[in-house]
Motif scaffolding. Structure first.
Motif, PDB file in Angstrom:
ATOM      1  N   GLY A  73      -1.329  -0.821  12.823  1.00  0.00           N
ATOM      2  CA  GLY A  73      -2.357  -0.525  11.825  1.00  0.00           C
ATOM      3  C   GLY A  73      -2.017   0.584  10.855  1.00  0.00           C
ATOM      4  O   GLY A  73      -2.808   0.862   9.942  1.00  0.00           O
ATOM      5  N   GLN A  74      -0.852   1.195  11.008  1.00  0.00           N
ATOM      6  CA  GLN A  74      -0.522   2.339  10.148  1.00  0.00           C
ATOM      7  C   GLN A  74      -0.375   1.956   8.681  1.00  0.00           C
ATOM      8  O   GLN A  74      -0.670   2.755   7.790  1.00  0.00           O
ATOM      9  CB  GLN A  74       0.756   3.016  10.653  1.00  0.00           C
ATOM     10  CG  GLN A  74       0.614   3.665  12.026  1.00  0.00           C
ATOM     11  CD  GLN A  74      -0.591   4.595  12.123  1.00  0.00           C
ATOM     12  OE1 GLN A  74      -0.785   5.466  11.265  1.00  0.00           O
ATOM     13  NE2 GLN A  74      -1.401   4.419  13.165  1.00  0.00           N
ATOM     14  N   VAL A  75       0.052   0.729   8.422  1.00  0.00           N
ATOM     15  CA  VAL A  75       0.155   0.270   7.030  1.00  0.00           C
ATOM     16  C   VAL A  75      -1.216   0.260   6.372  1.00  0.00           C
ATOM     17  O   VAL A  75      -1.382   0.680   5.217  1.00  0.00           O
ATOM     18  CB  VAL A  75       0.788  -1.140   6.975  1.00  0.00           C
ATOM     19  CG1 VAL A  75       0.724  -1.696   5.549  1.00  0.00           C
ATOM     20  CG2 VAL A  75       2.225  -1.106   7.460  1.00  0.00           C
ATOM     21  N   LEU A  76      -2.221  -0.201   7.107  1.00  0.00           N
ATOM     22  CA  LEU A  76      -3.576  -0.232   6.578  1.00  0.00           C
ATOM     23  C   LEU A  76      -4.118   1.184   6.385  1.00  0.00           C
ATOM     24  O   LEU A  76      -4.838   1.454   5.414  1.00  0.00           O
ATOM     25  CB  LEU A  76      -4.493  -1.029   7.505  1.00  0.00           C
ATOM     26  CG  LEU A  76      -5.919  -1.296   7.017  1.00  0.00           C
ATOM     27  CD1 LEU A  76      -5.907  -2.014   5.671  1.00  0.00           C
ATOM     28  CD2 LEU A  76      -6.692  -2.121   8.050  1.00  0.00           C
ATOM     29  N   VAL A  77      -3.781   2.094   7.287  1.00  0.00           N
ATOM     30  CA  VAL A  77      -4.199   3.489   7.143  1.00  0.00           C
ATOM     31  C   VAL A  77      -3.645   4.065   5.838  1.00  0.00           C
ATOM     32  O   VAL A  77      -4.363   4.703   5.058  1.00  0.00           O
ATOM     33  CB  VAL A  77      -3.719   4.340   8.345  1.00  0.00           C
ATOM     34  CG1 VAL A  77      -3.989   5.821   8.095  1.00  0.00           C
ATOM     35  CG2 VAL A  77      -4.414   3.898   9.627  1.00  0.00           C
ATOM     36  N   GLU A  78      -2.369   3.826   5.596  1.00  0.00           N
ATOM     37  CA  GLU A  78      -1.726   4.353   4.388  1.00  0.00           C
ATOM     38  C   GLU A  78      -2.310   3.750   3.121  1.00  0.00           C
ATOM     39  O   GLU A  78      -2.402   4.414   2.084  1.00  0.00           O
ATOM     40  CB  GLU A  78      -0.226   4.095   4.462  1.00  0.00           C
ATOM     41  CG  GLU A  78       0.470   4.870   5.578  1.00  0.00           C
ATOM     42  CD  GLU A  78       1.910   4.442   5.782  1.00  0.00           C
ATOM     43  OE1 GLU A  78       2.403   3.624   4.971  1.00  0.00           O
ATOM     44  OE2 GLU A  78       2.552   4.921   6.740  1.00  0.00           O
ATOM     45  N   GLN A  85      -9.591   6.161   9.500  1.00  0.00           N
ATOM     46  CA  GLN A  85      -9.005   6.909  10.609  1.00  0.00           C
ATOM     47  C   GLN A  85      -8.753   5.918  11.738  1.00  0.00           C
ATOM     48  O   GLN A  85      -9.656   5.167  12.114  1.00  0.00           O
ATOM     49  CB  GLN A  85      -9.954   7.993  11.119  1.00  0.00           C
ATOM     50  CG  GLN A  85     -10.337   9.053  10.130  1.00  0.00           C
ATOM     51  CD  GLN A  85     -11.331  10.020  10.762  1.00  0.00           C
ATOM     52  OE1 GLN A  85     -11.051  10.648  11.781  1.00  0.00           O
ATOM     53  NE2 GLN A  85     -12.496  10.144  10.161  1.00  0.00           N
ATOM     54  N   LEU A  86      -7.544   5.910  12.278  1.00  0.00           N
ATOM     55  CA  LEU A  86      -7.191   4.997  13.360  1.00  0.00           C
ATOM     56  C   LEU A  86      -6.819   5.824  14.581  1.00  0.00           C
ATOM     57  O   LEU A  86      -5.893   6.637  14.533  1.00  0.00           O
ATOM     58  CB  LEU A  86      -6.022   4.108  12.922  1.00  0.00           C
ATOM     59  CG  LEU A  86      -5.594   2.984  13.872  1.00  0.00           C
ATOM     60  CD1 LEU A  86      -6.770   2.091  14.245  1.00  0.00           C
ATOM     61  CD2 LEU A  86      -4.476   2.160  13.217  1.00  0.00           C
ATOM     62  N   ILE A  87      -7.569   5.631  15.673  1.00  0.00           N
ATOM     63  CA  ILE A  87      -7.470   6.516  16.831  1.00  0.00           C
ATOM     64  C   ILE A  87      -7.152   5.719  18.091  1.00  0.00           C
ATOM     65  O   ILE A  87      -7.791   4.693  18.366  1.00  0.00           O
ATOM     66  CB  ILE A  87      -8.788   7.294  17.030  1.00  0.00           C
ATOM     67  CG1 ILE A  87      -9.118   8.098  15.753  1.00  0.00           C
ATOM     68  CG2 ILE A  87      -8.701   8.217  18.244  1.00  0.00           C
ATOM     69  CD1 ILE A  87     -10.520   8.645  15.732  1.00  0.00           C
TER      70      ILE A  87
END
Length: 341
Positions: A73-78, A85-87
């Motif tokens: 999911g880090q691509v979507l966070v960026e 916020q992804l936790i």
């Protein structure tokens, strides 16, 4: 998720499926996200709901206990411009991540994701040979620990209650006999034994191992206990007027959600044989009087949607009450802490 309760069982031990957010239009209608809102997605997965909520202009706090989902999911966070916020955490702790003013909405999509099923090394699928694992968070007691260490009586209860497996006794005793000679290590290892004990009949729609694998996954990840705790956490985290939307795929999960809303929407307890009890405070007002299911077109396009059930409610101004897990009447199936190592 899979069961013998009308769900699409191709996912149980399943072949690969393309991830499609289930009941997306209905979820968005129930959540009603808008610019300035803060919505918590307690089951991020592949980010289907989160993406749609971000597109509606709201900010999102997304949780997932699976480290693979967090990494993916880090691509979507960026791309979110600071609105996501992804936790990495369990959704039963969602209230710990709510802003001080409370959340405008919480959405929970309960069940195993297609991504987890597709990864043979995760051990969710008996159609893909891999280690007998099934842990969503990659830590704690595995399915192999349960199968190789649990007492026969515990296995019978796990398979019978969580898998609704009518042959739980035969399967558990066969497991006990086989593990005395050699422990179970892989998914095909266990599935092969079950197929021998309870051969598949021509009229059967599902593989004989489907219900046992379902039961093991639910037990290993404490999915019912997590859901129950998450519902009370949502009650604590939502602001007055906040919305709780839950999508389930199994009759046991839907029963928990139904009992929660019945108990927390101010309905009086009692029966026709006893005086009515005082009405409980209303912590929620129902948005869905009847369960919402997928339309014919979605069920045809996405088999996973056939078993999906959506229930939603609006948080009242009543302060959050005590978390009373007795309303769910969940049995103690086995002491999972004794099965590790």
């Amino acid at each position: 998720m899979t069961s013998n309760s009308g769900e699409d069982n191709s996912l149980a031990g399943g072949g690969p499926v393309r991830h499609i957010p289930v009941l997306l239009a209905e979820v968005l209608a129930a959540l009603a996200p808008k610019a300035g809102d803060t919505i918590l997605d307690g089951t991020f997965g592949a980010g289907g709901y989160t993406s749609a909520i971000l597109d509606a202009g709201a900010n999102v706090i997304a949780l997932d206990r699976d480290p693979t989902a967090i990494a993916g999911g880090q691509v979507l966070v960026e791309a979110s411009g600071g609105r996501l916020q992804l936790i990495h955490t369990r959704f039963s702790r969602l209230d710990e991540y709510a802003p001080s003013g409370g959340l405008d909405g919480v959405v929970l999509d309960i069940g195993v994701s297609s991504m987890q099923i597709d990864e043979a090394e995760r051990g969710f699928s008996f159609q893909k040979n891999g280690p007998l694992d099934m842990r969503m968070s990659a830590d704690g007691v595995s399915a192999a620990d349960v199968v190789n260490r649990a007492k026969v009586g515990d296995l019978i209860r796990i398979f019978g209650f969580l898998g609704e497996e009518s042959q739980s006794g035969r399967i558990a005793r066969a497991i006990e006999k086989r593990r005395a000679e050699e422990p179970f290590r892989t998914t095909r290892d266990l599935a092969g034994l079950i197929e021998t004990v309870t051969p598949r009949k021509a009229k059967d729609r599902i593989h004989p191992a489907t219900r046992v694998f379902q039961a093991l996954r639910i037990f290993v990840n404490d999915e019912l206990g997590e859901l129950a705790s998450a519902l009370f956490a949502a009650e604590r985290a939502l602001k007055p007027g906040g919305r709780l939307v839950v999508v389930t795929f199994h009759s046991l999960e839907d029963r928990i959600v139904k009992k929660f809303f019945a108990a927390r929407s101010g309905k009086a307890s009692g029966s026709r044989h006893m005086p009515a009890a005082f009405a409980q405070p209303a912590y929620f007002d129902m948005l869905t009087r009847q369960v919402v299911t997928a339309g014919e077109a979605e069920a045809e396009e996405n088999p996973r949607a056939r078993s999906a059930k959506l229930r939603a409610a609006l948080r009242t101004a009543e302060p959050a009450g005590k978390a009373d897990h007795s309303i769910f009447d969940l049995p103690l199936l086995a002491d999972i802490a004794r099965l590790g190592g």
